[in-house]
Design a protein around this motif. Sequence first.
Motif, PDB file in Angstrom:
ATOM      1  N   GLU A 187       0.889  -1.234  -0.028  1.00 35.92           N
ATOM      2  CA  GLU A 187       0.080  -0.072  -0.076  1.00 35.92           C
ATOM      3  C   GLU A 187       0.842   1.238   0.070  1.00 35.92           C
ATOM      4  N   PRO A 188       1.164   1.799  -1.257  1.00 37.59           N
ATOM      5  CA  PRO A 188       2.067   2.998  -1.432  1.00 37.59           C
ATOM      6  C   PRO A 188       1.445   4.195  -0.720  1.00 37.59           C
ATOM      7  N   ARG A 189       0.000   4.100  -0.653  1.00 41.03           N
ATOM      8  CA  ARG A 189      -0.570   5.407  -0.194  1.00 41.03           C
ATOM      9  C   ARG A 189      -0.327   5.528   1.392  1.00 41.03           C
ATOM     10  N   TRP A 190      -0.007   4.510   2.150  1.00 44.73           N
ATOM     11  CA  TRP A 190       0.323   4.421   3.423  1.00 44.73           C
ATOM     12  C   TRP A 190       1.650   5.303   3.722  1.00 44.73           C
ATOM     13  N   GLY A 191       1.608   6.129   4.432  1.00 44.89           N
ATOM     14  CA  GLY A 191       2.800   7.149   4.788  1.00 44.89           C
ATOM     15  C   GLY A 191       3.910   6.244   5.471  1.00 44.89           C
ATOM     16  N   ARG A 192       3.771   5.168   6.199  1.00 45.18           N
ATOM     17  CA  ARG A 192       4.674   4.477   6.818  1.00 45.18           C
ATOM     18  C   ARG A 192       5.381   3.616   6.220  1.00 45.18           C
ATOM     19  N   ILE A 193       5.214   3.419   4.909  1.00 42.98           N
ATOM     20  CA  ILE A 193       6.022   2.639   3.788  1.00 42.98           C
ATOM     21  C   ILE A 193       7.393   3.156   3.931  1.00 42.98           C
ATOM     22  N   ALA A 194       7.664   4.507   3.978  1.00 40.73           N
ATOM     23  CA  ALA A 194       8.800   5.156   4.008  1.00 40.73           C
ATOM     24  C   ALA A 194       9.792   4.585   5.367  1.00 40.73           C
ATOM     25  N   GLU A 240      -6.298  -1.025   5.446  1.00 43.06           N
ATOM     26  CA  GLU A 240      -7.149  -0.811   4.558  1.00 43.06           C
ATOM     27  C   GLU A 240      -7.139   0.625   3.869  1.00 43.06           C
ATOM     28  N   GLY A 241      -7.301   0.870   2.651  1.00 45.15           N
ATOM     29  CA  GLY A 241      -7.183   2.255   2.213  1.00 45.15           C
ATOM     30  C   GLY A 241      -5.956   2.937   2.296  1.00 45.15           C
ATOM     31  N   GLY A 242      -4.865   2.176   2.898  1.00 45.56           N
ATOM     32  CA  GLY A 242      -3.478   2.796   3.057  1.00 45.56           C
ATOM     33  C   GLY A 242      -3.721   4.024   4.182  1.00 45.56           C
ATOM     34  N   ARG A 243      -4.904   3.819   4.984  1.00 41.76           N
ATOM     35  CA  ARG A 243      -4.947   4.928   6.037  1.00 41.76           C
ATOM     36  C   ARG A 243      -4.357   4.458   7.299  1.00 41.76           C
ATOM     37  N   ASP A 244      -3.450   5.200   8.228  1.00 39.77           N
ATOM     38  CA  ASP A 244      -2.803   4.789   9.234  1.00 39.77           C
ATOM     39  C   ASP A 244      -3.705   4.533  10.209  1.00 39.77           C
ATOM     40  N   TYR A 245      -3.513   3.261  10.987  1.00 39.40           N
ATOM     41  CA  TYR A 245      -4.080   3.184  12.198  1.00 39.40           C
ATOM     42  C   TYR A 245      -5.370   2.029  11.739  1.00 39.40           C
ATOM     43  N   ASN A 246      -5.564   1.897  10.565  1.00 35.97           N
ATOM     44  CA  ASN A 246      -6.711   1.315  10.104  1.00 35.97           C
ATOM     45  C   ASN A 246      -7.016  -0.110  10.266  1.00 35.97           C
ATOM     46  N   THR A 247      -7.989  -0.496   9.890  1.00 37.66           N
ATOM     47  CA  THR A 247      -8.417  -2.117   9.976  1.00 37.66           C
ATOM     48  C   THR A 247      -7.581  -2.927   9.264  1.00 37.66           C
ATOM     49  N   VAL A 248      -7.176  -4.101   9.572  1.00 37.63           N
ATOM     50  CA  VAL A 248      -6.550  -5.210   8.908  1.00 37.63           C
ATOM     51  C   VAL A 248      -7.553  -6.479   8.840  1.00 37.63           C
ATOM     52  N   ASP A 249      -7.781  -6.983   7.764  1.00 34.69           N
ATOM     53  CA  ASP A 249      -8.355  -8.234   7.883  1.00 34.69           C
ATOM     54  C   ASP A 249      -7.699  -9.337   7.059  1.00 34.69           C
ATOM     55  N   VAL A 250      -7.013 -10.198   7.505  1.00 34.52           N
ATOM     56  CA  VAL A 250      -6.073 -11.173   6.820  1.00 34.52           C
ATOM     57  C   VAL A 250      -6.239 -12.567   7.025  1.00 34.52           C
ATOM     58  N   GLU A 509       8.522  14.930  -2.604  1.00 28.90           N
ATOM     59  CA  GLU A 509       7.482  15.075  -1.769  1.00 28.90           C
ATOM     60  C   GLU A 509       8.216  15.882  -0.564  1.00 28.90           C
ATOM     61  N   PRO A 510       7.689  16.689   0.290  1.00 33.69           N
ATOM     62  CA  PRO A 510       8.193  17.209   1.464  1.00 33.69           C
ATOM     63  C   PRO A 510       8.235  15.889   2.320  1.00 33.69           C
ATOM     64  N   ALA A 511       9.085  15.893   3.230  1.00 31.35           N
ATOM     65  CA  ALA A 511       9.162  14.852   4.320  1.00 31.35           C
ATOM     66  C   ALA A 511       8.081  14.765   5.157  1.00 31.35           C
ATOM     67  N   ALA A 512       7.152  15.898   5.465  1.00 33.10           N
ATOM     68  CA  ALA A 512       5.987  15.732   6.019  1.00 33.10           C
ATOM     69  C   ALA A 512       4.960  14.809   5.293  1.00 33.10           C
ATOM     70  N   LEU A 513       5.148  14.548   4.134  1.00 31.26           N
ATOM     71  CA  LEU A 513       4.062  14.113   3.470  1.00 31.26           C
ATOM     72  C   LEU A 513       4.062  12.552   3.465  1.00 31.26           C
ATOM     73  N   SER A 514       5.147  11.757   4.204  1.00 30.85           N
ATOM     74  CA  SER A 514       5.445  10.301   4.189  1.00 30.85           C
ATOM     75  C   SER A 514       5.485  10.461   5.985  1.00 30.85           C
ATOM     76  N   GLY A 515       5.676   9.013   6.267  1.00 29.30           N
ATOM     77  CA  GLY A 515       5.633   8.732   7.564  1.00 29.30           C
ATOM     78  C   GLY A 515       4.221   8.574   8.309  1.00 29.30           C
ATOM     79  N   GLU A 516       4.370   8.509   9.589  1.00 27.87           N
ATOM     80  CA  GLU A 516       3.182   8.270  10.549  1.00 27.87           C
ATOM     81  C   GLU A 516       2.151   9.191  10.085  1.00 27.87           C
ATOM     82  N   ALA A 517       0.958   8.851  10.155  1.00 24.74           N
ATOM     83  CA  ALA A 517      -0.230   9.777  10.079  1.00 24.74           C
ATOM     84  C   ALA A 517      -0.084  10.608   8.729  1.00 24.74           C
ATOM     85  N   ALA A 518       0.489   9.945   7.636  1.00 24.02           N
ATOM     86  CA  ALA A 518       0.638  10.917   6.550  1.00 24.02           C
ATOM     87  C   ALA A 518       0.331  10.122   5.317  1.00 24.02           C
ATOM     88  N   ALA A 519      -0.916   9.638   5.283  1.00 22.79           N
ATOM     89  CA  ALA A 519      -1.454   8.859   4.224  1.00 22.79           C
ATOM     90  C   ALA A 519      -1.837   9.905   3.017  1.00 22.79           C
TER      91      ALA A 519
END
Length: 768
Positions: A187-194, A240-250, A509-519
Motif C-alpha cells: 500500500e504506497p498510499r500508507w505514509g509509513r511505507i517510508a 485498509e485504504g492505506g490509512r494509518d491505524y486502520n483495520t486489517v483483515d487477513v 514530496e516534502p518529508a511531512a507527506l510521508s511517515g506516520e499519519a501521512a497517508a
Amino acid sequence: MSGLRRRSLLAAGGTAATAGLLGTGPVQAQALPRTAGAATGAGAAARRPGPYDDKVRALLARMTLEEKLGQLQQLPWTYNTGPGGPGTKEVEQAARQGRLGSVLNIFGARTTNALQKIAVEESRLGVPLLFGLDVIHGFWTTFPIPLAQAAGFDPRVAARDAEVSAKEARSNGVHWTFAPMMDVTHEPRWGRIAEGNGEDPYLTAAFAAAKVRAYQGADLSAADRIAACAKHFVAYGGAEGGRDYNTVDVSEARLRNLYLPPFRAAVDAGVATVMASFNTIGGVPAHANPRTLTDILKQEWSFDGMVVSDWNGVQELIPHGVAQDGAQAARLALRAGVDMEMTSTTMVTYGKRLVREGKISEQRVDDAVSRILRLKFALGLFARPYVDEGREIGAPTPEARAAARSAAARSMVLLKNEKGVLPVGRSVGAIAVVGPFGDSGDLLGTWVLPPAAQRFPAVTVLDAVRKAVPGGTVRYERGVAAEGDDISGIPAAVAAARSAGMTFVVVGEPAALSGEAAARSDIGLPGAQEKLIEAIARTGRPFAVVLVNGRPLTVGGWLDRAPAVLEAWHPGIEAGNAIADVLFGRVNPGGKLPVSFPRAVGQIPIHYNHENTGRPYDPDDKFTSKYLDLPDGPQFPFGHGLSYTTFRTGPPALSRDRIPVDALRRGGTVEVAATVTNTGPRPGDEVVQLYVHDRAAALAQPVRRLRGFRRVTLAPGGSRTVRFRLGAEDLGFFTHDPHGEFLLEPGAIDIYVGDSSAAEGRCTLSVT
C-alpha cells in the motif's frame, strides 16, 4: 501432499550480502543462527536458563506489587528539557517512588544521568530506568530512509546505519530504539511505507535481521550498542485504504507467508523487544490479541524478550470498542502479552485491583517484570546506570557522514536513462538546477530527531552540484513550490534550462507527506511540479529528473518526456553530495526498487508477488483480469533498476533437477547458479535476483516469490557466477492451519533468475 512443521525462517536465505558497505559480499551466503530456546514446533519450548535469572528472581522477591507494576510503565519526556522542565515532574515523581520502568523521548548524557540518578539513588530498590527513543534512520547522522536502504539490496547498508546510530545514541544516554520497522506493505498510499523495506517479506527479513544484529552487537552492555525493537506486530502494513491505524483483515496463510516472516527473522537474530501494532486483525486489536502476542510470538517462537505497547495503544482499546474502561483495557493487554505500557497508564493505575480481583494473576505480572529486568541487566544498567558525559557524541563525525553518503548513493535507483543522458561530464558547460528541492534541506525524510534536523540539515543539491563543478556556471531557479498551484516561476526556470547544457529538475514530496499519519489518496507529484517538468521538456534541452520522496509515486503523466529519471528517495544528511555523486558518475547507480511503482492510484494494490487468477491477464481476451483504461502491470516493477553500464545474466543451472520431499525435510538443498557479465564500458553493480513459482499447489501461490539476491560489482567485461541454495524454507508455504502448518508438496517449481521480478531466465525443479 506432505506436511512439514515449520522450524525456522532463513531470513537472508542464500542471498543477502553482508560484507562491507562498498563490497560485493560472499558468493555463498549463510543461514541465520537460531536463538537460544527457540521453539522446535507449534508448542512452547522450555526457556533455557539465562545469565541473569538468579538476580531477577532475587529482585522480584523484594518488590512490592506496586513496584512491579511500576516496571510495566513507560512515560514520555519532552525534547530539550531537563529535570524540572515542562512535563517532567510526573516522570521524576514516579522514578523516585520506584513506580516507573522506562522513559521515552529522552536523550543527552546530562539529562539522562540526572533522571537516572533519581531512580537509582532515591527510590527504595534503586532499579535503573530504561531510556527509549525513535532512532529510525539515524541519531545525529541521518541516513537514507529505510525504504531507500532496502533499494540498496545490500543489508550492510542498514547495518551501517544501525552501527553509527547505536554509537551516537548510547553516548547520549539512549538504551533502546523503536526500530527496525518490518511491516511488509502493498500500500504506497500508507505514509509509513517510508519507514519499512517495501513489499517483499524475504527482502524485509534480510534487512530486519541485519539491522537488529548491528544495533545490538554481541554485547548489549557495550558503550556503542542499543536494544532493538521489532515493530509493529503484526500486519500493520495491510491497513485498509492505506490509512494509518486502520483495520486489517487477513487470512492465516497470508499472515504467515507475508507479514510474519520478517518478525521471525528478527526473533532468530535475537531482537530484544517487540512492539504491538495499532491495527486490528480480524476485529481483534493487536494490543488485545493473545493469538499473535502470546501463542505465536512467546510460545510458538519462544520469544523471551519484552513486548511494549505502541503510543497509548492500551488506552486505545476503548475507542477500538473492545474495552469499556481503563481497567478492562489493562486486563486485555496484559493477558494478551503486552509487558510494558507506553504513555497511557492503565496497568499501573488498575493493576493492583485486577490482581486482587483475580482478573490478572501476579504470575503474569512477574513474567512481564522479569522480561523487563532481564533486558536492563543485559544492557548493563545495574552495573553502570550512568553514561560517561565526557564521551557524549554531539555531532556527526566525518566517518559517519562518509558512511551516510555512501549509503545514500548505494540506495539510489536509475529508473530511466535514454541515450546515456546520465552521467553528466564535468565539461558539460553551464548547468541549471530547478525545482522546489534543488536548494532545499528538506531531504532528511520522516522520523528525524527535531534537534538533528535543526542542527544538521541535509546538504542541498545545488551546493553539491556547485562543488562538483568548481569554476563552472550553475544557475538555480525554483520554478514552483513543493506544494501549491503558483506557476509564475516557471518562465525563469525555463530560461535557465535554455541557457544550460544540462538541467537537473529536482522534484518530489516534502518529508511531512510521508511517515506516520501521512497517508495520501493521490501519490503523484504535489502541486504544480509536473507542470514544471513538462515546461522543461518543451525546451528540447537535455535534462534529468531527480525524485526525492518517501514512497512510490505515480509518474506516468510526464515520464515519457523525461529522458532520465533518478529515484533518490529522501537520502539523509549527505543528500546533495550523494545525488551529485550519481549524477556526475562518481558512483554508478546499482539500486533496485523494493516496491512496485503503480501507473495510477486506481491500480493499488499492485505488487509483483500477487496470486494468479483463473483468468490471468490476456490483452486479446476481454474476460480476463485487467483494467480497460491502463496497460497491465506497474509502471516500474519490483527489482527494477538501471546502471551506467549493461549486464547480461546467463540462464540459471541446477545442481540437480529433482529432489524428494523427504530430502528437503532432512535439510537437503538444491544449488542454483547463474553467471552475470558486465557487457558495458564502466565498472558497476548488478543485483542478481532469484524468484520461485510453484505451478500447482494446495493454495494458489504468488506468481513469483523472491528467494535470493546478490549484489555484485564487476569491471567491464568481468563475469561472476552467483550461487544460491534453495531448501524447504524456499519451496514450501504455510497453509491456513492456525498452528502454523508448513507444507511441502511434490510438483514443478519454476525458478527465475535475472535483474528484476520480470526476469526471463528460467529453469524447472521437480520436487518428488
